[in-house]
Design a protein around this motif. Sequence first.
Motif, PDB file in Angstrom:
ATOM      1  N   UNK A  55       0.849  -1.239  -0.042  1.00 50.49           N
ATOM      2  CA  UNK A  55       0.054   0.029  -0.129  1.00 50.49           C
ATOM      3  C   UNK A  55       0.852   1.225   0.055  1.00 50.49           C
ATOM      4  N   UNK A  56       0.315   2.605  -0.118  1.00 44.20           N
ATOM      5  CA  UNK A  56       1.019   3.603  -0.099  1.00 44.20           C
ATOM      6  C   UNK A  56       1.737   3.773   1.105  1.00 44.20           C
ATOM      7  N   UNK A  57       2.801   4.561   1.284  1.00 41.52           N
ATOM      8  CA  UNK A  57       3.855   4.527   2.345  1.00 41.52           C
ATOM      9  C   UNK A  57       3.035   5.321   3.634  1.00 41.52           C
ATOM     10  N   UNK A  58       2.928   4.742   4.656  1.00 46.16           N
ATOM     11  CA  UNK A  58       2.368   5.501   5.744  1.00 46.16           C
ATOM     12  C   UNK A  58       3.422   5.362   7.097  1.00 46.16           C
ATOM     13  N   UNK A  59       4.016   6.541   7.147  1.00 53.51           N
ATOM     14  CA  UNK A  59       5.218   6.587   8.212  1.00 53.51           C
ATOM     15  C   UNK A  59       4.458   6.279   9.972  1.00 53.51           C
ATOM     16  N   UNK A  60       3.392   6.509   9.916  1.00 52.54           N
ATOM     17  CA  UNK A  60       2.730   6.159  11.196  1.00 52.54           C
ATOM     18  C   UNK A  60       2.112   4.756  11.496  1.00 52.54           C
ATOM     19  N   UNK A  61       2.231   3.909  10.269  1.00 57.68           N
ATOM     20  CA  UNK A  61       2.064   2.512  10.332  1.00 57.68           C
ATOM     21  C   UNK A  61       2.871   1.761  11.366  1.00 57.68           C
ATOM     22  N   UNK A  62       2.473   0.639  12.051  1.00 54.00           N
ATOM     23  CA  UNK A  62       3.227   0.121  12.994  1.00 54.00           C
ATOM     24  C   UNK A  62       3.084  -1.406  13.111  1.00 54.00           C
TER      25      UNK A  62
ATOM     26  N   UNK B  15       6.260  -8.171  12.690  1.00 57.26           N
ATOM     27  CA  UNK B  15       6.358  -9.571  12.160  1.00 57.26           C
ATOM     28  C   UNK B  15       6.205 -10.656  13.550  1.00 57.26           C
ATOM     29  N   UNK B  16       6.194 -10.116  14.529  1.00 58.60           N
ATOM     30  CA  UNK B  16       5.969 -11.103  15.904  1.00 58.60           C
ATOM     31  C   UNK B  16       4.728 -10.775  16.395  1.00 58.60           C
ATOM     32  N   UNK B  17       3.743 -10.107  15.951  1.00 65.42           N
ATOM     33  CA  UNK B  17       2.476  -9.891  16.530  1.00 65.42           C
ATOM     34  C   UNK B  17       2.366  -8.851  17.766  1.00 65.42           C
ATOM     35  N   UNK B  18       3.440  -8.555  18.148  1.00 64.89           N
ATOM     36  CA  UNK B  18       3.461  -7.415  19.230  1.00 64.89           C
ATOM     37  C   UNK B  18       3.815  -5.956  18.585  1.00 64.89           C
ATOM     38  N   UNK B  19       2.496  -5.443  17.860  1.00 66.11           N
ATOM     39  CA  UNK B  19       2.286  -4.117  17.564  1.00 66.11           C
ATOM     40  C   UNK B  19       2.733  -2.819  18.624  1.00 66.11           C
ATOM     41  N   UNK B  20       3.731  -2.195  18.239  1.00 72.16           N
ATOM     42  CA  UNK B  20       4.197  -1.481  19.147  1.00 72.16           C
ATOM     43  C   UNK B  20       4.058   0.156  18.472  1.00 72.16           C
ATOM     44  N   UNK B  21       2.973   0.759  18.902  1.00 67.99           N
ATOM     45  CA  UNK B  21       2.633   2.103  18.201  1.00 67.99           C
ATOM     46  C   UNK B  21       3.768   3.007  18.417  1.00 67.99           C
ATOM     47  N   UNK B  22       4.716   2.827  19.318  1.00 77.45           N
ATOM     48  CA  UNK B  22       5.895   3.616  19.726  1.00 77.45           C
ATOM     49  C   UNK B  22       7.024   3.529  18.819  1.00 77.45           C
ATOM     50  N   UNK B  23       6.854   2.554  17.851  1.00 80.10           N
ATOM     51  CA  UNK B  23       7.841   2.292  16.911  1.00 80.10           C
ATOM     52  C   UNK B  23       7.350   1.918  15.390  1.00 80.10           C
ATOM     53  N   UNK B  24       7.126   3.052  14.688  1.00 74.32           N
ATOM     54  CA  UNK B  24       6.533   3.228  13.423  1.00 74.32           C
ATOM     55  C   UNK B  24       7.159   2.821  12.209  1.00 74.32           C
ATOM     56  N   UNK B  25       6.820   2.871  11.013  1.00 75.09           N
ATOM     57  CA  UNK B  25       7.636   2.658   9.829  1.00 75.09           C
ATOM     58  C   UNK B  25       8.315   3.953   9.759  1.00 75.09           C
ATOM     59  N   UNK B  26       8.112   5.048  10.192  1.00 80.15           N
ATOM     60  CA  UNK B  26       8.701   6.261   9.975  1.00 80.15           C
ATOM     61  C   UNK B  26       9.996   6.167  10.875  1.00 80.15           C
ATOM     62  N   UNK B  27       9.784   5.309  12.146  1.00 80.35           N
ATOM     63  CA  UNK B  27      10.854   4.997  12.918  1.00 80.35           C
ATOM     64  C   UNK B  27      12.120   4.052  12.391  1.00 80.35           C
ATOM     65  N   UNK B  28      11.374   3.011  11.716  1.00 81.26           N
ATOM     66  CA  UNK B  28      12.196   2.246  11.016  1.00 81.26           C
ATOM     67  C   UNK B  28      13.162   2.921   9.976  1.00 81.26           C
ATOM     68  N   UNK B  29      12.475   3.770   9.268  1.00 81.49           N
ATOM     69  CA  UNK B  29      13.078   4.372   8.075  1.00 81.49           C
ATOM     70  C   UNK B  29      14.212   5.228   8.818  1.00 81.49           C
ATOM     71  N   UNK B  30      14.092   5.857   9.936  1.00 82.59           N
ATOM     72  CA  UNK B  30      15.064   6.716  10.449  1.00 82.59           C
ATOM     73  C   UNK B  30      16.269   5.808  10.894  1.00 82.59           C
TER      74      UNK B  30
ATOM     75  N   UNK C  72       6.763  -6.684   3.749  1.00 87.24           N
ATOM     76  CA  UNK C  72       5.403  -6.718   3.332  1.00 87.24           C
ATOM     77  C   UNK C  72       4.543  -6.583   4.444  1.00 87.24           C
ATOM     78  N   UNK C  73       4.961  -7.295   5.819  1.00 88.04           N
ATOM     79  CA  UNK C  73       3.932  -7.364   6.843  1.00 88.04           C
ATOM     80  C   UNK C  73       4.000  -5.837   7.353  1.00 88.04           C
ATOM     81  N   UNK C  74       5.148  -5.292   7.886  1.00 91.64           N
ATOM     82  CA  UNK C  74       5.409  -4.013   8.362  1.00 91.64           C
ATOM     83  C   UNK C  74       4.735  -3.104   7.572  1.00 91.64           C
ATOM     84  N   UNK C  75       4.769  -3.024   6.199  1.00 89.86           N
ATOM     85  CA  UNK C  75       4.130  -1.979   5.296  1.00 89.86           C
ATOM     86  C   UNK C  75       2.646  -2.122   5.200  1.00 89.86           C
ATOM     87  N   UNK C  76       1.955  -3.358   5.793  1.00 88.41           N
ATOM     88  CA  UNK C  76       0.691  -3.333   5.753  1.00 88.41           C
ATOM     89  C   UNK C  76       0.138  -4.101   4.547  1.00 88.41           C
ATOM     90  N   UNK C  77       0.993  -4.588   3.777  1.00 90.00           N
ATOM     91  CA  UNK C  77       0.498  -5.470   2.514  1.00 90.00           C
ATOM     92  C   UNK C  77      -0.197  -6.518   3.090  1.00 90.00           C
TER      93      UNK C  77
END
Length: 114
Positions: free
Chosen positions: A24-31, A34-49, A102-107
Amino acid sequence: MSRTEPSPIQQQFLEMLDDLSLIPPYNSERYETTDGLDNADFTNGDRAVTALEALCCFQIACGMNEDTDTASADLICNLLHLVYSEGHDPKQVLQNGIEHFLCESGALKDVGNI
């Protein structure tokens, strides 16, 4: 020698890369994780940084000053050399990395199981 048809290994890799067209389109706020422990404090934006920080360190270590695409490709290549030198399967590492992306991007949530 040029090939008109990809080898079986190249074909498998190309098929794996085809899954990337489903992101899907890039979303820096997505979180998603792959381990099922979604952590809103570490988003795709944080991963990119964190990836950019690692890429900057890599470029400094190599004396490079390349654009993000070129430097990223070189870093991935060097990481695969490391993986292979330690007796691991580069193809499996690439497959795992793409699956995580793919998982972390929301695909996987947005498109369904790929």
